[in-house]
Every structure is written in structure tokens, then in C-alpha cells.
Design a protein around this motif. Structure first.
Motif, PDB file in Angstrom:
ATOM      1  N   SER A 135       0.812  -1.217   0.000  1.00 17.10           N
ATOM      2  CA  SER A 135       0.000   0.000   0.000  1.00 17.10           C
ATOM      3  C   SER A 135       0.848   1.271   0.000  1.00 17.10           C
ATOM      4  O   SER A 135       0.308   2.360  -0.236  1.00 17.10           O
ATOM      5  CB  SER A 135      -0.931   0.014   1.219  1.00 17.10           C
ATOM      6  N   LEU A 136       2.135   1.165   0.242  1.00 17.68           N
ATOM      7  CA  LEU A 136       3.001   2.347   0.289  1.00 17.68           C
ATOM      8  C   LEU A 136       3.586   2.694  -1.071  1.00 17.68           C
ATOM      9  O   LEU A 136       4.416   3.601  -1.179  1.00 17.68           O
ATOM     10  CB  LEU A 136       4.129   2.124   1.305  1.00 17.68           C
ATOM     11  N   PHE A 137       3.168   2.016  -2.120  1.00 13.41           N
ATOM     12  CA  PHE A 137       3.567   2.335  -3.488  1.00 13.41           C
ATOM     13  C   PHE A 137       2.416   3.074  -4.166  1.00 13.41           C
ATOM     14  O   PHE A 137       1.241   2.808  -3.892  1.00 13.41           O
ATOM     15  CB  PHE A 137       3.869   1.060  -4.278  1.00 13.41           C
ATOM     16  N   ASN A 138       2.758   4.016  -5.054  1.00 15.93           N
ATOM     17  CA  ASN A 138       1.698   4.648  -5.836  1.00 15.93           C
ATOM     18  C   ASN A 138       1.416   3.809  -7.086  1.00 15.93           C
ATOM     19  O   ASN A 138       2.190   2.914  -7.442  1.00 15.93           O
ATOM     20  CB  ASN A 138       2.048   6.097  -6.190  1.00 15.93           C
ATOM     21  N   TRP A 139       0.340   4.113  -7.737  1.00 18.94           N
ATOM     22  CA  TRP A 139      -0.101   3.287  -8.859  1.00 18.94           C
ATOM     23  C   TRP A 139       0.899   3.322 -10.019  1.00 18.94           C
ATOM     24  O   TRP A 139       1.100   2.322 -10.714  1.00 18.94           O
ATOM     25  CB  TRP A 139      -1.479   3.719  -9.313  1.00 18.94           C
ATOM     26  N   THR A 140       1.558   4.433 -10.231  1.00 20.95           N
ATOM     27  CA  THR A 140       2.563   4.531 -11.294  1.00 20.95           C
ATOM     28  C   THR A 140       3.709   3.561 -11.053  1.00 20.95           C
ATOM     29  O   THR A 140       4.179   2.891 -11.986  1.00 20.95           O
ATOM     30  CB  THR A 140       3.103   5.968 -11.394  1.00 20.95           C
ATOM     31  N   ASP A 141       4.161   3.485  -9.815  1.00 17.69           N
ATOM     32  CA  ASP A 141       5.223   2.538  -9.489  1.00 17.69           C
ATOM     33  C   ASP A 141       4.746   1.093  -9.652  1.00 17.69           C
ATOM     34  O   ASP A 141       5.493   0.231 -10.140  1.00 17.69           O
ATOM     35  CB  ASP A 141       5.705   2.754  -8.054  1.00 17.69           C
ATOM     36  N   LEU A 142       3.536   0.802  -9.240  1.00 17.47           N
ATOM     37  CA  LEU A 142       3.013  -0.553  -9.334  1.00 17.47           C
ATOM     38  C   LEU A 142       2.902  -1.027 -10.776  1.00 17.47           C
ATOM     39  O   LEU A 142       3.109  -2.224 -11.061  1.00 17.47           O
ATOM     40  CB  LEU A 142       1.642  -0.638  -8.658  1.00 17.47           C
ATOM     41  N   GLN A 143       2.610  -0.110 -11.690  1.00 15.82           N
ATOM     42  CA  GLN A 143       2.481  -0.495 -13.095  1.00 15.82           C
ATOM     43  C   GLN A 143       3.811  -0.874 -13.727  1.00 15.82           C
ATOM     44  O   GLN A 143       3.839  -1.480 -14.806  1.00 15.82           O
ATOM     45  CB  GLN A 143       1.837   0.653 -13.885  1.00 15.82           C
ATOM     46  N   GLN A 144       4.914  -0.529 -13.083  1.00 14.11           N
ATOM     47  CA  GLN A 144       6.231  -0.880 -13.617  1.00 14.11           C
ATOM     48  C   GLN A 144       6.641  -2.304 -13.255  1.00 14.11           C
ATOM     49  O   GLN A 144       7.642  -2.809 -13.779  1.00 14.11           O
ATOM     50  CB  GLN A 144       7.287   0.087 -13.073  1.00 14.11           C
ATOM     51  N   LEU A 145       5.884  -2.942 -12.380  1.00 14.05           N
ATOM     52  CA  LEU A 145       6.268  -4.260 -11.887  1.00 14.05           C
ATOM     53  C   LEU A 145       5.684  -5.374 -12.755  1.00 14.05           C
ATOM     54  O   LEU A 145       4.575  -5.255 -13.282  1.00 14.05           O
ATOM     55  CB  LEU A 145       5.790  -4.441 -10.445  1.00 14.05           C
ATOM     56  N   ASN A 146       6.445  -6.430 -12.887  1.00  9.99           N
ATOM     57  CA  ASN A 146       5.969  -7.621 -13.575  1.00  9.99           C
ATOM     58  C   ASN A 146       5.347  -8.559 -12.538  1.00  9.99           C
ATOM     59  O   ASN A 146       5.946  -8.846 -11.502  1.00  9.99           O
ATOM     60  CB  ASN A 146       7.117  -8.332 -14.293  1.00  9.99           C
ATOM     61  N   ALA A 147       4.140  -9.049 -12.825  1.00 11.92           N
ATOM     62  CA  ALA A 147       3.416  -9.891 -11.863  1.00 11.92           C
ATOM     63  C   ALA A 147       3.207 -11.304 -12.376  1.00 11.92           C
ATOM     64  O   ALA A 147       2.340 -12.024 -11.858  1.00 11.92           O
ATOM     65  CB  ALA A 147       2.069  -9.256 -11.534  1.00 11.92           C
ATOM     66  N   GLY A 148       4.020 -11.743 -13.352  1.00  9.14           N
ATOM     67  CA  GLY A 148       3.813 -13.071 -13.914  1.00  9.14           C
ATOM     68  C   GLY A 148       5.024 -13.978 -13.912  1.00  9.14           C
ATOM     69  O   GLY A 148       4.883 -15.199 -13.824  1.00  9.14           O
ATOM     70  N   ARG A 149       6.216 -13.421 -13.994  1.00  8.87           N
ATOM     71  CA  ARG A 149       7.409 -14.276 -14.114  1.00  8.87           C
ATOM     72  C   ARG A 149       7.618 -15.140 -12.867  1.00  8.87           C
ATOM     73  O   ARG A 149       8.142 -16.249 -12.963  1.00  8.87           O
ATOM     74  CB  ARG A 149       8.652 -13.417 -14.363  1.00  8.87           C
ATOM     75  N   TRP A 150       7.230 -14.631 -11.705  1.00  8.41           N
ATOM     76  CA  TRP A 150       7.393 -15.428 -10.478  1.00  8.41           C
ATOM     77  C   TRP A 150       6.644 -16.749 -10.571  1.00  8.41           C
ATOM     78  O   TRP A 150       7.093 -17.770 -10.032  1.00  8.41           O
ATOM     79  CB  TRP A 150       6.873 -14.634  -9.273  1.00  8.41           C
ATOM     80  N   PHE A 151       5.492 -16.739 -11.267  1.00 11.95           N
ATOM     81  CA  PHE A 151       4.681 -17.948 -11.387  1.00 11.95           C
ATOM     82  C   PHE A 151       5.421 -19.017 -12.181  1.00 11.95           C
ATOM     83  O   PHE A 151       5.409 -20.205 -11.815  1.00 11.95           O
ATOM     84  CB  PHE A 151       3.353 -17.593 -12.060  1.00 11.95           C
ATOM     85  N   LEU A 152       6.072 -18.600 -13.260  1.00  6.04           N
ATOM     86  CA  LEU A 152       6.824 -19.546 -14.077  1.00  6.04           C
ATOM     87  C   LEU A 152       8.060 -20.049 -13.332  1.00  6.04           C
ATOM     88  O   LEU A 152       8.473 -21.194 -13.506  1.00  6.04           O
ATOM     89  CB  LEU A 152       7.243 -18.878 -15.389  1.00  6.04           C
TER      90      LEU A 152
END
Length: 589
Positions: free
Chosen positions: A298-315
């Protein structure tokens, strides 16, 4: 001149040698004994039996807890900060320990059946002690960290109880062969009475166990309610990264009726989907923002969150061991997933006319949206354009205000309350863990027209039990699995179950009586055949009297001299494969 007359030629007893050798390292014939088992070894036999029973329950617990393995791994992650599949070492050690102890139990039963003295080797005693202590430590650890999971045992027995009863009945019936042999060979009346009473008590208890077995699947099929609706918990997290757009799209491909997500709020007031308190497990925050990887999401703003990849960890982590089943184009799509906002999820749900359930997590006290978190979330719902009737609202905070601003939202409680309290509060739906309600409570909620959704239901057996109980919907991480369950796994009319139960009891009773009669008849014939010679020592040896090895050796020596001098028969005919002490010896004449 001295003549040496061979008294006996022994046949190899490879099976018996293996049994006594593996169990007590008694490989040689002279090492074995038919004497009574010492009290010390009887104590170890009881410890072995206790360890087997405890491991059996422990093994069954982890077998049925398969429904909640991901929950267990998430608990471990929250405690250690590192993601790993903690069920693998537990399952491996449990399976190895149970197999080892069960093997020792079989060997012990073989000793009893063959009349051999029990003498567990000291290495096995160490192994039994290690298995017992390890299991006790495991039980205590689960009780402290995951106590709610013990409820899976009584719940699973609603699905497995009738079949476990048949299996237990078959096992105890088979044991009647060993019990009957011990009773017929024993000469102490007290021992016979105790063994028979103990065995009959266990058998009668199994005969009446079905009176206490209750299962919702024992019912008239005509009263079966419609198939429970399936909600994709975090989408389809076994096939795609949790709380991502692709995960929810995969769930919708499985014909789910709703989507469930966990919602946090960014520093600039944008609700986004995230289960964990930090971003370390499901994003590449360590690479993009290495100095902030331990910060709350929650301490990140939405712009910062959009820079993150949320799929490679799954692979990389393959949390459900399903990556190898995916197509290459699916893996490529997974690798490009980003953090999903609540508004994106609502737009997807609106397009597919699917309901949305979300759990809203309040930001920390110093967060700019600490006081406005409800309004910010409600504003995102209204801006998405999704019909309010598709949104299941779960936060209890400011519920009255939310009802005024958005009266068509489905007000849902995640806290168990009575139907009367829910009706007074204007709440029409409940979202609870599957172990928080009983069959009677499910029926009461249904009669009060309270929509009950239970989570997390991944296994077909649990889905079938809840279906037969009358649950209206379930939340699942495996909608692709439940899609293949068009009907409860098993359903049985009460009269059919009663017939099967009585038939099994009658068959068991007939088999037990037959075994006891056969064993008794066989023992009478054996004793009668052993009385053909009137030599006093021969009579004493053939009697079923327990004597020490020294007394038997003296008696046998007298008998050998008597039979050889009188020419009654050859030593091979007289003594077959009996006493070992005189093997390959000669008698001086």
C-alpha cells in the motif's frame, strides 16, 4: 569304533529367516525361540502399535489436507518471508515413516502367527522412537500454527467414512486368523478369555460404527439441490498468476459465475489487487525497487506498481506444479502480466456479466487513504460502470453509508452471524471458510434465504460433500477441476447403505466364526496325530505346554535315545523340521 548317526536334515526356511532376521536380526535357526515374549518386548510392541496408529491419523490428515496446501504454504511464507512448498518434505517423511512402521507391524503379526518370540532389534527401536517423536512434534506444530485445519478430518469422514468402515472391517476380520490361532494354541484359560473378549469388543464396535456415521451424501437423489456455483478465488491461480487479468480470464473460460480478489489501496488512492502485505512474492520488486522490497504494498503509488511484472514469479516458482502443463503461448502471456487494478477487474466482470467478490484491506495508519479507504473503493466501483447487483460488498466499516450511496450492492458478511442478525443488518449473503458451518447451519441459512459461499474448495470430494449439504456456491482456486464434477462423487440412498452395512457385518461374522472353527478343528487333529507314540517324553513334547528351552532340550535328548534304541522310526520322520539344537549332530553308540 564310534558311529555317527545323523539325526535330522533340515529344510531351508528362507521365509521364516527373513521375517525374524529383518525384525530382530535373528537370521540363524538357533537364534529363534518359541518362548513367551518378554515384558520389555511387549512394551515395545505396544509402542510400535501406538506409533502406527498416530502415523495413520497423521498420514490421513495430510492426505485430506491437500485441499489447503496453498493456504499452508502461504502461512509459511508469512512466517519466514521466503516462498517454498513446505508440503513436499512433510509428505515425503510422512509417507516414508508410515511405510516403515506399517512394515514392522506386518512383521510383528507374522511373528505372532508363526509362534515366534518378538524381539525388535535395537536399530528398529531407534527408528520407531524417531518416528513417534517426529510425529508428535508435527502434531504440536500444526496445532499451534494451523489448528483450524484439524477440522478437515471430521469433514472428510463424511465422504470417506462408509468406505473406511468397510476397509477396517475387512482388516479386523482378516486378523481373526491370527487371533484364532493364538487362542487355540494357548493353554491358559485367562489368556484365551482376555484375547477373545478384546477381539470381540473391537469387532462389535466396528459392527455398530455405521450408527454414528453421518454423511450428507447418504440421501435420496431426488432431494439433491442444484449444483453449487463456482467462484474463481483470485481467478484461476493454478493455471495463471493470482490476481492478474489473465488469471481471471482463465477462470471465466471455466464457466465460473463469479470472481474473488484481495484488494489493497495505493498511496494515490487506486484500489489494486494484492493478497500479500508486500510485493516480494508475486512481483519483481526486488529488481525494480530493491531498496523498497520490504515495504508494504500500500506504500507504493499506482505509477510505481504499473512498472512491476506480476507473472514471471509464477513460471519460476511453479506454486501448484502446473507450469509444465501450459502451452508456450500461455507461458508467454503469463510472463507479461502486470499488477491489476480493481477497476480493470470490474470492467472484465461487467463484460462477462459475472459477480465480483473482493476483500478490502485497510491501509496502515500513516497512509493518506487511511480514513477514506471505503469511499475510494466505492468510487472505483461506481467509475467502472459495473452494475451494482454484480458486486458483493464485504467490508463491515461504514456499511450503512455504503448502503445509502450504492443500495444495489450485495451486502455480504465475512463474519459468522445468525440468520436473524443478518436479516436485521440487511445482509443477504455470507462468505465463510468451509469448516465454519455445519450441515444444520447450512440448512438454516438456506431456509432463511441467506446465500452462503464457502471457501476455499479445491477437491472434488469436498465439493461433493458441500453439494449434498445444500451449499449454494463455493470459492475455488481450481475451477478447472470442479468443472469436471457434474455430479457428486458418490450418492447412496439410506436403505441401500443400510443393506450394504448389514451385509458386510454378516459376511464378516460368518468368516470369523468359520476361521475359529477351522483353527480349532485343525489344532485338535494336530494334537491327536501327535499322540500315536506312547513314549512319555514324546507325549510331553507334543503337549502344548510352554517350557523353557533348557527343559525341552533335556526332554528331547531322552526321547532321541529312546526312539533310536526302540527303532520307532527315523529321526527325519519323527522330528521333521522341529528342534534346532541337534542339527547335524551324531550319537555315540
Amino acid at each position: 569304533m564310534v558311529k555317527h548317526q545323523p539325526l535330522q536334515v533340515y529344510e531351508r526356511q528362507l521365509c521364516l529367516s527373513c521375517i525374524t532376521g529383518i525384525y530382530g536380526c535373528r537370521w540363524k535357526r538357533y537364534q529363534r525361540s518359541h518362548d513367551d515374549t518378554t515384558k520389555w518386548e511387549l512394551l515395545w510392541s505396544l509402542i510400535l502399535l501406538l506409533t502406527f496408529c498416530l502415523l495413520l491419523v497423521w498420514f490421513y490428515f495430510w492426505w485430506e489436507a491437500h485441499n489447503d496446501y496453498s493456504e499452508f504454504n502461504w502461512f509459511l511464507y508469512n512466517r519466514s518471508g521466503e516462498w517454498s512448498d513446505g508440503t513436499v518434505p512433510i509428505l515425503a517423511t510422512t509417507a516414508a515413516g508410515f511405510t516403515y512402521i506399517a512394515f514392522l507391524i506386518v512383521l510383528a503379526l507374522c511373528h505372532v502367527a508363526l509362534g515366534q518370540q518378538l524381539n525388535l532389534h535395537w536399530l528398529h527401536k531407534i527408528g520407531v522412537t524417531a518416528a513417534l517423536l517426529t510425529t508428535i512434534i508435527g502434531v504440536i506444530s500444526v496445532n499451534q500454527t494451523w489448528a483450524q485445519e484439524w477440522d478437515v478430518i471430521p469433514i472428510s469422514l463424511q465422504a470417506t467414512g462408509p468406505f473406511l468402515h468397510i476397509g477396517a472391517l475387512a482388516a479386523v476380520t482378516a486378523l481373526s486368523w491370527i487371533v484364532a490361532g493364538q487362542v487355540t494354541r494357548a493353554e491358559k484359560m485367562m489368556f484365551q478369555v482376555v484375547v477373545v473378549l478384546l477381539y470381540v469388543s473391537v469387532l462389535l464396535a466396528l459392527y455398530v460404527v455405521p450408527l454414528h456415521i453421518t454423511s450428507p451424501c447418504i440421501m435420496d437423489p431426488a432431494t439433491l439441490k442444484p449444483r453449487p456455483a463456482v467462484i474463481g478465488h483470485q481467478g484461476a491461480p493454478m493455471l495463471a498468476p493470482e490476481n492478474t487479468i489473465w488469471s481471471f480470464q482463465r477462470a471465466l473460460q471455466m464457466n465460473v459465475t463469479g470472481l474473488e480478489a484481495d484488494v489493497a489501496i495505493s498511496m494515490d488512492g487506486v484500489p489494486f489487487l494484492m493478497r500479500d502485505f508486500t510485493l516480494r512474492r508475486t512481483t519483481d520488486v526486488e529488481k525494480v525497487f530493491p531498496d523498497r522490497q520490504m515495504d508494504e504494498a500500500s506504500l507504493f503509488n499506482w505509477t510505481d506498481l504499473q512498472q512491476l511484472n506480476a507473472g514471471r514469479w509464477f513460471l519460476k516458482d511453479d506454486p501448484f506444479w502446473t507450469v509444465n502443463t501450459l502451452l508456450q503461448r500461455e507461458k508467454e502471456r503469463i510472463a507479461n502480466q502486470t499488477v491489476c487494478s480493481l477497476e480493470q477487474l470490474l470492467e472484465l466482470a461487467s463484460y462477462h456479466n459475472s459477480t465480483v467478490v473482493f476483500r478490502l484491506r485497510r491501509p496502515p495508519p500513516k497512509h493518506p487513504c487511511y480514513d477514506s479507504w471505503i469511499n475510494d473503493t466505492l468510487q472505483a466501483v461506481q467509475q467502472s460502470g459495473v452494475p451494482q447487483s454484480l458486486v458483493i460488498w464485504t467490508p463491515d466499516d461504514n456499511r450503512a453509508q455504503v448502503r445509502q450511496l450504492a443500495p444495489d450492492l450485495i451486502q455480504t458478511s465475512v463474519v459468522k452471524r445468525s440468520p436473524q442478525v443478518l436479516e436485521q443488518s440487511g445482509i443477504s449473503s455470507l462468505l465463510l471458510r468451509y469448516n465454519q458451518v455445519s450441515r444444520e447451519e447450512i440448512r438454516n441459512f438456506s431456509e432463511a434465504h441467506i446465500n452462503l459461499t464457502l471457501y476455499t474448495v479445491n477437491e472434488p470430494w469436498l465439493y461433493s460433500v458441500l453439494w449434498c449439504s445444500g451449499v449454494s456456491s463455493v470459492s475455488s482456486e481450481a475451477p478447472h477441476v470442479l468443472l469436471k464434477v457434474p455430479y457428486p462423487i458418490w450418492l447412496m440412498r439410506p436403505n441401500v447403505y443400510c443393506l450394504a452395512w448389514v451385509s458386510a457385518d454378516l459376511i464378516s461374522f460368518a468368516v470369523v466364526i468359520g476361521i475359529f472353527i477351522f483353527q480349532n478343528y485343525h489344532m485338535i487333529r494336530y494334537r491327536m496325530s501327535g499322540m500315536r507314540s506312547y513314549n512319555p517324553e514324546q507325549i510331553m513334547l507334543n503337549a502344548a505346554v510352554r517350557r523353557s528351552s533348557g527343559d525341552i532340550n533335556v526332554m528331547k535328548e531322552k526321547l532321541i535315545f529312546s526312539e533310536v534304541r526302540n527303532g520307532v522310526g527315523s529321526a527325519e520322520e519323527l522330528y521333521g523340521d522341529s528342534y534346532d539344537y541337534y542339527a547335524n549332530q551324531g550319537i555315540s553308540q
